[in-house]
Design a protein around this motif. Structure first.
Motif, PDB file in Angstrom:
ATOM      1  N   PRO A 146       0.856  -1.191   0.000  1.00  0.00           N
ATOM      2  CA  PRO A 146       0.000   0.000   0.000  1.00  0.00           C
ATOM      3  C   PRO A 146       0.895   1.245   0.000  1.00  0.00           C
ATOM      4  O   PRO A 146       2.125   1.147  -0.055  1.00  0.00           O
ATOM      5  N   LEU A 147       0.288   2.392   0.100  1.00  0.00           N
ATOM      6  CA  LEU A 147       1.042   3.637   0.246  1.00  0.00           C
ATOM      7  C   LEU A 147       2.029   3.498   1.406  1.00  0.00           C
ATOM      8  O   LEU A 147       1.675   3.033   2.483  1.00  0.00           O
ATOM      9  N   THR A 148       3.293   3.865   1.170  1.00  0.00           N
ATOM     10  CA  THR A 148       4.340   3.727   2.195  1.00  0.00           C
ATOM     11  C   THR A 148       5.047   5.059   2.380  1.00  0.00           C
ATOM     12  O   THR A 148       5.722   5.548   1.470  1.00  0.00           O
ATOM     13  N   VAL A 149       4.869   5.660   3.561  1.00  0.00           N
ATOM     14  CA  VAL A 149       5.459   6.971   3.846  1.00  0.00           C
ATOM     15  C   VAL A 149       6.824   6.772   4.498  1.00  0.00           C
ATOM     16  O   VAL A 149       6.935   6.316   5.633  1.00  0.00           O
ATOM     17  N   VAL A 150       7.874   7.101   3.760  1.00  0.00           N
ATOM     18  CA  VAL A 150       9.254   6.912   4.211  1.00  0.00           C
ATOM     19  C   VAL A 150       9.806   8.173   4.865  1.00  0.00           C
ATOM     20  O   VAL A 150      10.493   8.118   5.881  1.00  0.00           O
ATOM     21  N   GLY A 151       9.483   9.322   4.275  1.00  0.00           N
ATOM     22  CA  GLY A 151      10.045  10.584   4.747  1.00  0.00           C
ATOM     23  C   GLY A 151      11.416  10.832   4.152  1.00  0.00           C
ATOM     24  O   GLY A 151      11.863  10.110   3.248  1.00  0.00           O
ATOM     25  N   SER A 152      12.101  11.828   4.632  1.00  0.00           N
ATOM     26  CA  SER A 152      13.467  12.105   4.168  1.00  0.00           C
ATOM     27  C   SER A 152      14.441  11.178   4.889  1.00  0.00           C
ATOM     28  O   SER A 152      14.086  10.499   5.859  1.00  0.00           O
ATOM     29  N   TRP A 153      15.674  11.157   4.426  1.00  0.00           N
ATOM     30  CA  TRP A 153      16.707  10.330   5.059  1.00  0.00           C
ATOM     31  C   TRP A 153      16.864  10.709   6.523  1.00  0.00           C
ATOM     32  O   TRP A 153      16.953   9.838   7.387  1.00  0.00           O
ATOM     33  N   ARG A 154      16.861  12.001   6.820  1.00  0.00           N
ATOM     34  CA  ARG A 154      16.990  12.487   8.204  1.00  0.00           C
ATOM     35  C   ARG A 154      15.747  12.132   9.029  1.00  0.00           C
ATOM     36  O   ARG A 154      15.860  11.613  10.139  1.00  0.00           O
ATOM     37  N   GLU A 155      14.578  12.422   8.489  1.00  0.00           N
ATOM     38  CA  GLU A 155      13.333  12.167   9.221  1.00  0.00           C
ATOM     39  C   GLU A 155      13.187  10.695   9.575  1.00  0.00           C
ATOM     40  O   GLU A 155      12.768  10.342  10.683  1.00  0.00           O
ATOM     41  N   ASN A 156      13.538   9.841   8.629  1.00  0.00           N
ATOM     42  CA  ASN A 156      13.391   8.411   8.847  1.00  0.00           C
ATOM     43  C   ASN A 156      14.270   7.948  10.009  1.00  0.00           C
ATOM     44  O   ASN A 156      13.798   7.270  10.932  1.00  0.00           O
ATOM     45  N   PHE A 157      15.534   8.349   9.997  1.00  0.00           N
ATOM     46  CA  PHE A 157      16.444   7.953  11.073  1.00  0.00           C
ATOM     47  C   PHE A 157      16.024   8.544  12.416  1.00  0.00           C
ATOM     48  O   PHE A 157      15.945   7.836  13.432  1.00  0.00           O
TER      49      PHE A 157
END
Length: 278
Positions: A146-157
């Motif tokens: 389904p839709l997958t919200v990853v965010g930015s590299w910084r936000e994700n970490f």
């Protein structure tokens, strides 16, 4: 309960899954592709279809993440789950909670090196991939997810690092897996043992088998001989994109134009210094 294997895409999560699947789901620690499904990915359509919801309705999917997790969560057993989502709220809905989540192992990789691999894997241009890395990524739904919200590299970490305060978080650098796989795997196993209160044996011979059988050369040969079900399809050619294409010895920064490297370094200077990448 769930132990998340979390990362930004193309940071070494599949290698981590292979290592842990070999250790926990085989007798001798020798890897083969049939072991990987023991560590599934979330979100995926297979989990959400069982809820009788409209998986094309993004808001309905986000609202039911925790409901879906509770269905496959085994409270009295360690269960590893791979994700590229952040540990945060989207549209007011939490990704997970502490009734379900025991902890997380987060795999970080130099963004200057992952961007080429990301670009090839998802058939994006390098410019697009850098933009997602900096401004945020949402993977659109397809037949598997389904839709997958990853965010930015910084936000994700940073979203997953919030677990560090409760000692539920282990940071693993992809580069450490490559340079000293045995030591890194032993560190991971000790974290899992302490986190879960389990008494499983940390077996040096099994660790050796895991590390040998999950070498890039071995996994590339497996893909060449048998294919790899998780490889993406190139929409232009309708052929599978090789997953194990370039080994860890290749400095992928050399495959990216200097303007894009400079853009990443300018935006993530603080983080690159923090992780020792510059």
């Amino acid at each position: 309960m769930l132990i998340w294997l979390a990362s930004y895409p193309k940071s070494g999560n599949t290698l981590m899954r292979a290592m842990l699947a070999s250790y926990f789901f085989s007798q001798d620690g020798k890897f083969n592709f049939e072991l990987l499904p023991n560590i599934k990915q979330f979100p995926s359509n297979q989990f959400l279809k069982n809820l009788n919801i409209d998986i094309k309705n993004d808001d309905e999917v986000l609202k039911n993440y925790i409901n879906a997790q509770s269905k496959f969560n085994k409270k009295k057993a360690i269960q590893f789950v791979k994700t590229h989502c952040g540990f945060n709220k989207v549209n007011g809905y939490s990704f997970t909670n502490f009734d379900i989540t025991l902890g997380a192992i987060y795999i970080i990789r130099d963004p200057r090196n992952l961007v080429e691999s990301f670009s090839r894997h998802y058939s994006f241009s390098i410019d697009q991939s850098v933009d997602f890395l900096i401004n945020g990524l949402i993977l659109p739904r397809n037949e598997k997810r389904p839709l997958t919200v990853v965010g930015s590299w910084r936000e994700n970490f940073e979203s997953w690092k919030s677990l560090e305060q409760s000692s539920r978080f282990l940071l693993v650098k992809y580069e450490d897996i490559v340079s000293n796989k045995r030591l890194t795997l032993k560190k991971i196993l000790n974290f899992i043992k302490k986190l879960s209160g389990s008494n499983f044996l940390i077996d040096d011979e099994k660790i050796k088998n895991v590390c040998d059988s999950t070498s890039f050369e071995n996994m590339k040969k497996m893909e060449e001989n048998n294919g790899f079900i998780e490889a993406q399809i190139d929409e232009k050619t309708n052929k599978k994109i090789k997953f194990f294409e370039l080994g860890p010895d290749v400095d992928r920064k050399d495959l990216v134009k200097s303007k894009n490297i400079n853009k990443i370094e300018k935006h993530y200077k603080k983080e690159l210094k923090y992780f020792g990448y510059i």
